[in-house]
Design a protein around this motif. Structure first.
Motif, PDB file in Angstrom:
ATOM      1  N   GLY A  34      -3.376   8.575  -6.087  1.00  0.00           N
ATOM      2  CA  GLY A  34      -2.194   7.891  -5.652  1.00  0.00           C
ATOM      3  C   GLY A  34      -2.610   6.458  -4.627  1.00  0.00           C
ATOM      4  N   ILE A  35      -3.598   6.774  -3.853  1.00  0.00           N
ATOM      5  CA  ILE A  35      -4.017   5.885  -2.902  1.00  0.00           C
ATOM      6  C   ILE A  35      -4.610   4.581  -3.862  1.00  0.00           C
ATOM      7  CG2 ILE A  35      -6.607   6.419  -2.719  1.00  0.00           C
ATOM      8  CD1 ILE A  35      -6.082   5.833   0.416  1.00  0.00           C
ATOM      9  N   SER A  36      -4.950   4.726  -4.955  1.00  0.00           N
ATOM     10  CA  SER A  36      -5.323   3.505  -5.708  1.00  0.00           C
ATOM     11  C   SER A  36      -3.958   2.710  -6.013  1.00  0.00           C
ATOM     12  CB  SER A  36      -6.112   3.904  -7.072  1.00  0.00           C
ATOM     13  OG  SER A  36      -5.191   4.580  -8.025  1.00  0.00           O
ATOM     14  N   THR A  38      -1.003   2.764  -4.216  1.00  0.00           N
ATOM     15  CA  THR A  38      -0.600   2.321  -2.753  1.00  0.00           C
ATOM     16  C   THR A  38      -1.570   1.069  -2.744  1.00  0.00           C
ATOM     17  OG1 THR A  38      -1.965   3.626  -1.652  1.00  0.00           O
ATOM     18  CG2 THR A  38       0.328   4.420  -2.191  1.00  0.00           C
ATOM     19  N   GLY A  39      -2.782   1.105  -2.832  1.00  0.00           N
ATOM     20  CA  GLY A  39      -3.639  -0.195  -2.935  1.00  0.00           C
ATOM     21  C   GLY A  39      -3.108  -1.414  -3.554  1.00  0.00           C
ATOM     22  N   ALA A  40      -2.636  -1.036  -4.817  1.00  0.00           N
ATOM     23  CA  ALA A  40      -2.305  -1.988  -5.478  1.00  0.00           C
ATOM     24  C   ALA A  40      -0.823  -2.589  -5.063  1.00  0.00           C
ATOM     25  CB  ALA A  40      -2.034  -1.454  -7.049  1.00  0.00           C
ATOM     26  N   ILE A  41       0.129  -1.765  -4.480  1.00  0.00           N
ATOM     27  CA  ILE A  41       1.178  -2.251  -3.892  1.00  0.00           C
ATOM     28  C   ILE A  41       0.786  -2.972  -2.666  1.00  0.00           C
ATOM     29  CG2 ILE A  41       3.339  -1.317  -2.476  1.00  0.00           C
ATOM     30  CD1 ILE A  41       3.277   1.199  -4.277  1.00  0.00           C
ATOM     31  N   VAL A  42      -0.085  -2.730  -1.767  1.00  0.00           N
ATOM     32  CA  VAL A  42      -0.611  -3.686  -0.592  1.00  0.00           C
ATOM     33  C   VAL A  42      -0.967  -4.967  -1.176  1.00  0.00           C
ATOM     34  CG1 VAL A  42      -2.458  -4.168   0.847  1.00  0.00           C
ATOM     35  CG2 VAL A  42      -1.341  -1.681   0.584  1.00  0.00           C
ATOM     36  N   ARG A  43      -1.718  -5.150  -2.498  1.00  0.00           N
ATOM     37  CA  ARG A  43      -1.876  -6.237  -2.998  1.00  0.00           C
ATOM     38  C   ARG A  43      -0.815  -7.197  -3.537  1.00  0.00           C
ATOM     39  NH1 ARG A  43      -3.775  -7.056  -8.069  1.00  0.00           N
ATOM     40  NH2 ARG A  43      -4.028  -4.980  -8.535  1.00  0.00           N
ATOM     41  N   VAL A  44       0.011  -6.516  -4.221  1.00  0.00           N
ATOM     42  CA  VAL A  44       1.257  -7.132  -4.842  1.00  0.00           C
ATOM     43  C   VAL A  44       2.397  -7.642  -3.980  1.00  0.00           C
ATOM     44  CG1 VAL A  44       0.748  -6.261  -7.127  1.00  0.00           C
ATOM     45  CG2 VAL A  44       2.225  -5.278  -5.789  1.00  0.00           C
ATOM     46  N   THR A  45       2.302  -7.017  -2.754  1.00  0.00           N
ATOM     47  CA  THR A  45       3.355  -7.516  -1.829  1.00  0.00           C
ATOM     48  C   THR A  45       2.708  -8.380  -0.871  1.00  0.00           C
ATOM     49  OG1 THR A  45       2.709  -5.499  -0.430  1.00  0.00           O
ATOM     50  CG2 THR A  45       4.698  -5.224  -1.946  1.00  0.00           C
ATOM     51  N   ALA A  46       1.165  -8.804  -1.178  1.00  0.00           N
ATOM     52  CA  ALA A  46       0.646  -9.571  -0.196  1.00  0.00           C
ATOM     53  C   ALA A  46       0.475  -9.185   0.977  1.00  0.00           C
ATOM     54  CB  ALA A  46       1.274 -11.219  -0.127  1.00  0.00           C
ATOM     55  N   SER A  47       0.255  -7.751   1.444  1.00  0.00           N
ATOM     56  CA  SER A  47       0.172  -7.246   2.630  1.00  0.00           C
ATOM     57  C   SER A  47      -1.311  -7.123   2.966  1.00  0.00           C
ATOM     58  CB  SER A  47       0.844  -6.023   2.734  1.00  0.00           C
ATOM     59  OG  SER A  47       2.179  -6.397   2.370  1.00  0.00           O
ATOM     60  N   GLY A  48      -2.216  -7.586   2.084  1.00  0.00           N
ATOM     61  CA  GLY A  48      -3.992  -7.199   2.275  1.00  0.00           C
ATOM     62  C   GLY A  48      -4.323  -7.402   3.715  1.00  0.00           C
ATOM     63  N   LEU A  49      -3.793  -8.359   4.241  1.00  0.00           N
ATOM     64  CA  LEU A  49      -4.296  -8.769   5.521  1.00  0.00           C
ATOM     65  C   LEU A  49      -3.135  -8.399   6.565  1.00  0.00           C
ATOM     66  CD1 LEU A  49      -6.509 -11.770   5.172  1.00  0.00           C
ATOM     67  CD2 LEU A  49      -7.117  -9.512   5.419  1.00  0.00           C
ATOM     68  N   GLY A  50      -2.453  -7.684   6.431  1.00  0.00           N
ATOM     69  CA  GLY A  50      -1.109  -7.088   7.233  1.00  0.00           C
ATOM     70  C   GLY A  50      -1.851  -6.537   8.643  1.00  0.00           C
ATOM     71  N   GLN A  75       2.585  -5.785   7.659  1.00  0.00           N
ATOM     72  CA  GLN A  75       1.859  -4.738   8.497  1.00  0.00           C
ATOM     73  C   GLN A  75       2.153  -3.347   8.500  1.00  0.00           C
ATOM     74  OE1 GLN A  75       1.806  -5.476  12.934  1.00  0.00           O
ATOM     75  NE2 GLN A  75       2.527  -7.446  12.651  1.00  0.00           N
ATOM     76  N   ALA A  76       3.587  -2.930   7.859  1.00  0.00           N
ATOM     77  CA  ALA A  76       3.795  -1.718   7.661  1.00  0.00           C
ATOM     78  C   ALA A  76       3.292  -1.132   6.477  1.00  0.00           C
ATOM     79  CB  ALA A  76       5.370  -1.644   7.544  1.00  0.00           C
ATOM     80  N   VAL A  77       3.302  -2.201   5.436  1.00  0.00           N
ATOM     81  CA  VAL A  77       2.468  -1.830   4.294  1.00  0.00           C
ATOM     82  C   VAL A  77       1.137  -1.408   4.241  1.00  0.00           C
ATOM     83  CG1 VAL A  77       2.097  -2.499   1.785  1.00  0.00           C
ATOM     84  CG2 VAL A  77       4.362  -2.866   2.914  1.00  0.00           C
ATOM     85  N   GLU A  78       0.347  -2.331   4.679  1.00  0.00           N
ATOM     86  CA  GLU A  78      -0.913  -2.280   4.928  1.00  0.00           C
ATOM     87  C   GLU A  78      -1.443  -0.907   5.832  1.00  0.00           C
ATOM     88  OE1 GLU A  78      -5.154  -2.515   5.347  1.00  0.00           O
ATOM     89  OE2 GLU A  78      -3.755  -2.784   3.820  1.00  0.00           O
ATOM     90  N   PHE A  79      -0.607  -0.815   6.807  1.00  0.00           N
ATOM     91  CA  PHE A  79      -0.846   0.360   7.976  1.00  0.00           C
ATOM     92  C   PHE A  79      -0.650   1.560   7.172  1.00  0.00           C
ATOM     93  CE2 PHE A  79       0.153   3.018  11.542  1.00  0.00           C
ATOM     94  CZ  PHE A  79      -0.836   3.103  12.180  1.00  0.00           C
ATOM     95  N   GLY A  80       0.513   1.717   6.458  1.00  0.00           N
ATOM     96  CA  GLY A  80       1.006   2.857   5.837  1.00  0.00           C
ATOM     97  C   GLY A  80      -0.201   3.196   4.880  1.00  0.00           C
ATOM     98  N   ASN A  81      -0.779   2.316   4.126  1.00  0.00           N
ATOM     99  CA  ASN A  81      -1.828   2.592   3.007  1.00  0.00           C
ATOM    100  C   ASN A  81      -3.043   3.233   3.958  1.00  0.00           C
ATOM    101  OD1 ASN A  81      -3.099   2.427   0.316  1.00  0.00           O
ATOM    102  ND2 ASN A  81      -4.436   0.951   1.450  1.00  0.00           N
ATOM    103  N   ARG A  82      -3.355   2.802   5.029  1.00  0.00           N
ATOM    104  CA  ARG A  82      -4.262   3.063   6.004  1.00  0.00           C
ATOM    105  C   ARG A  82      -4.347   4.657   6.400  1.00  0.00           C
ATOM    106  NH1 ARG A  82      -7.067  -1.585   9.770  1.00  0.00           N
ATOM    107  NH2 ARG A  82      -7.372  -3.161   8.122  1.00  0.00           N
ATOM    108  N   MET A  83      -3.038   4.928   6.779  1.00  0.00           N
ATOM    109  CA  MET A  83      -2.463   6.284   7.037  1.00  0.00           C
ATOM    110  C   MET A  83      -2.702   7.350   6.232  1.00  0.00           C
ATOM    111  SD  MET A  83      -1.833   6.277  10.268  1.00  0.00           S
ATOM    112  CE  MET A  83      -3.310   5.204  10.270  1.00  0.00           C
ATOM    113  N   LEU A  84      -2.833   6.706   4.743  1.00  0.00           N
ATOM    114  CA  LEU A  84      -2.601   7.827   3.498  1.00  0.00           C
ATOM    115  C   LEU A  84      -4.204   7.993   3.522  1.00  0.00           C
ATOM    116  CD1 LEU A  84      -0.368   6.244   0.783  1.00  0.00           C
ATOM    117  CD2 LEU A  84      -0.027   8.291   2.068  1.00  0.00           C
ATOM    118  N   ILE A 125     -15.474   0.342   2.216  1.00  0.00           N
ATOM    119  CA  ILE A 125     -15.574  -0.465   1.357  1.00  0.00           C
ATOM    120  C   ILE A 125     -14.183  -1.502   1.646  1.00  0.00           C
ATOM    121  CG2 ILE A 125     -15.102  -1.066  -1.082  1.00  0.00           C
ATOM    122  CD1 ILE A 125     -16.749   1.166  -1.896  1.00  0.00           C
ATOM    123  N   GLY A 126     -12.972  -0.487   2.014  1.00  0.00           N
ATOM    124  CA  GLY A 126     -11.684  -0.858   2.419  1.00  0.00           C
ATOM    125  C   GLY A 126     -11.899  -2.013   3.646  1.00  0.00           C
ATOM    126  N   GLY A 127     -12.951  -1.493   4.700  1.00  0.00           N
ATOM    127  CA  GLY A 127     -13.126  -2.387   5.923  1.00  0.00           C
ATOM    128  C   GLY A 127     -13.671  -3.688   5.343  1.00  0.00           C
TER     129      GLY A 127
END
Length: 322
Positions: A34-36, A38-50, A75-84, A125-127
């Protein structure tokens, strides 16, 4: 000493049934896969540096801040992925405690410890991905590491389902097991080629004018053809494996896993074709990543079913001689 101390800690928890252990292990598979997605969602929403830094979201703050340069949605998308990540870590820790409390064999405990260990590596790796400004190859490594974790989580589930006092049983002849290994290698190559397509594709993870994300400078059509040809080779090996297993009379468990895998691979191919002819819509990218995780899990499940441990009645066990 540390092992005894952790065993005493695990003993503070209720004894988990086999069903509970399986449920926790299955949840580990879902969270790792699942986190892979949500990581893709971060990328396609251009939230990688949220959240433009790591481990903090912004300098001096671990949570999002009102910053004009970074939209609230990103910010919300990237931070949400981090919380996961904490959810993934929670279930990874839960499976370690469960198998330790149940005093499962060492092999099971080793696979269980790989879950929190791998999750920590994934966070690092994410960091690195964030701190390097979403360099394409760091994004690729991040996704590939997720696929490795999915594979290991499936093997953990299979090991938990086996009896600790069982006898190792080989269900498939060695040549067909080697063919399965080769199909796994081709799966890995297909995944790597897929990350190269991503590295040269339209979804860089951040569209900010101030932050020009470095991309893979290779013609994307060439990479797409490479990715597709590897997928065809992977599928061809699976079809050959199916005929080989049919010739020896495969059992129901192996047959079910093989048919599920074939269906997933064909579905992935269809999604990839639609992506190519519709200019890679964002929603299909997330679906494709989820499909990649599903194919990885199904291949691991097929491999695990070919050599397993089975219970043997006491009267059929060979007597132990001095």
């Amino acid at each position: 000493m540390l092992a005894r101390a952790f065993q005493r800690f695990a003993d503070l928890f209720p004894m988990p049934s086999l069903r509970a252990q399986r449920l926790i292990a299955f949840t580990v598979i879902l969270t790792q896969a699942g986190i892979s997605v949500t990581g893709a969602i971060v990328r396609v929403t251009a939230s990688g540096l949220g959240c433009p830094t790591w481990p903090q979201c912004f300098p001096g703050s671990f949570t999002p801040m009102a910053v004009a340069e970074v939209p609230v949605l990103h910010q919300a998308v990237e931070f949400g992925n981090r919380m996961l990540t904490f959810v993934v870590t929670l279930f990874a820790a839960a499976v370690v405690i469960a198998v330790t409390r149940a005093k499962r064999r060492r092999e099971v405990q080793l696979y269980a410890w790989l879950m929190p260990g791998g999750t920590v590596v994934q966070a690092i790796i994410g960091g690195i991905t964030v701190r390097t400004g979403l360099l394409w190859w760091t994004v690729a490594v991040h996704l590939l590491a997720s696929m490795v974790m999915v594979w290991l989580a499936v093997l953990l589930y299979a090991k938990i389902c086996e009896p600790d006092d069982g006898v190792q049983t080989v269900r498939v002849p060695k040549p067909l097991r080697l063919l399965t290994v080769l199909s796994g290698v081709l799966l890995a190559a297909t995944l790597i080629a897929g990350t190269l397509v991503t590295g040269a594709g339209p979804h860089a993870g951040d569209k900010s004018i101030e932050r020009q994300v470095e991309r893979l400078q290779v013609e994307i059509v060439t990479l797409v053809h490479l990715h597709a040809e590897l997928l065809v080779a992977y599928l061809a090996l699976l079809v050959g494996l199916a005929f080989g297993l049919a010739a020896i009379g495969m059992n129901r468990a192996i047959r079910a896993r093989l048919f599920v895998l074939l269906a997933l691979v064909c579905s992935q191919a269809l999604v990839g074709l639609v992506q190519y002819f519709t200019d890679v819509p964002a929603a299909l990218v997330a679906i494709h990543v989820g499909g990649a995780a599903a194919c990885t899990a199904a291949t691991a499940a097929l491999w695990a079913s070919m050599r397993t441990r089975e219970s043997v009645p006491a009267e059929k066990r060979e007597p132990v001689t001095a």
